[in-house]
Design a protein around this motif. Structure first.
Motif, PDB file in Angstrom:
ATOM      1  N   PRO A  89       0.799  -1.234   0.000  1.00 35.40           N
ATOM      2  CA  PRO A  89       0.000   0.000   0.000  1.00 35.40           C
ATOM      3  C   PRO A  89       0.826   1.276   0.000  1.00 35.40           C
ATOM      4  O   PRO A  89       1.961   1.315   0.483  1.00 35.40           O
ATOM      5  N   THR A 122      -6.421   2.370  -6.451  1.00 34.46           N
ATOM      6  CA  THR A 122      -7.046   1.882  -5.223  1.00 34.46           C
ATOM      7  C   THR A 122      -7.816   0.580  -5.434  1.00 34.46           C
ATOM      8  O   THR A 122      -8.006  -0.193  -4.488  1.00 34.46           O
ATOM      9  N   TYR A 152      -7.892   0.595   5.944  1.00 29.71           N
ATOM     10  CA  TYR A 152      -8.115  -0.792   5.531  1.00 29.71           C
ATOM     11  C   TYR A 152      -9.585  -1.148   5.454  1.00 29.71           C
ATOM     12  O   TYR A 152      -9.969  -2.058   4.700  1.00 29.71           O
ATOM     13  N   ALA A 155     -10.272  -0.230   1.994  1.00 30.77           N
ATOM     14  CA  ALA A 155      -9.687  -1.199   1.067  1.00 30.77           C
ATOM     15  C   ALA A 155     -10.484  -2.500   1.052  1.00 30.77           C
ATOM     16  O   ALA A 155     -10.795  -3.046  -0.021  1.00 30.77           O
TER      17      ALA A 155
END
Length: 208
Positions: A89, A122, A152, A155
């Motif tokens: 990341p 992303t 997160y 994500a």
């Protein structure tokens, strides 16, 4: 790389108290204890990658007392099958995460180590077969608690259904019965601890 808390999160007091307790416990770990835990996590990660043979892994670079140690990306890269790739990341200004293939690491915002090279966007996490994420705690249902930044959670919210294996790396004692959950929180499918190893969530014993 942790979730990075700012001033935006307004968590329930129970969640704030649990987070503070776990962070204090991590700070009290000696260098020898952190190193021993990192080696155990790395060994278990090797076994998981060999067993699942993922073509793409999305992971992170642990910092400070986070489980797995700073060598974790190198361990993962060694275990990747031929042609596989490891995504790491990159923290964006808004707290979201971009991703880039692992090659060279350089210091990014807030002293974090980030991959150098072309960014994949992303949504790149959607192509992962195995996702390793940091956490401060995970409960028996799989609900994950990070540091409060929400990086997160965002994500994980992008993953397809059915999605990849999502695993939170923890220290012993961070696999807890219950985590106070909020609407934005996202669960994981499994946890890994130095002593307990890999275990699925929800915990079958808990749901029986």
């Amino acid at each position: 790389m942790s979730d990075l808390a700012g001033d935006a999160e307004k968590s329930p007091q129970t969640k704030i108290a649990l987070r503070a307790r776990l962070l204090t416990a991590r700070r009290l770990l000696s260098a020898a204890e952190r190193s021993a835990a990192a080696v155990k996590i790395q060994d278990q990660v090797r076994l998981l990658v060999r067993r699942t043979a993922p073509r793409t892994i999305a992971a992170y670079v642990p910092v400070g007392s986070e489980p797995g140690g700073s060598a974790l990306p190198y361990v993962l890269a060694e275990e990747l099958p031929a042609g596989g790739r490891l995504l790491l990341p990159i923290l964006l200004p808004d707290g979201d995460l971009d991703w880039a293939p692992f090659s060279t690491l350089a210091e990014g915002p807030r002293g974090l180590l980030e991959p150098v090279g072309p960014r994949s966007g992303t949504d790149a996490i959607r192509g992962a077969d195995l996702v390793l994420v940091p956490a401060l705690a995970v409960d028996r249902t799989g609900m994950r608690m990070g540091r409060g930044g929400g990086s997160y959670d965002r994500a994980l919210s992008r993953l397809p259904e059915p999605g990849p294996i999502t695993v939170a790396l923890l220290h012993d004692g961070e696999d807890v019965d219950a985590v106070p959950a909020e609407p934005h929180d996202r669960p994981v499918m499994a946890v890994m601890t130095p002593t307990g190893g890999f275990s699925l969530r929800p915990d079958p014993e808990w749901t029986n």
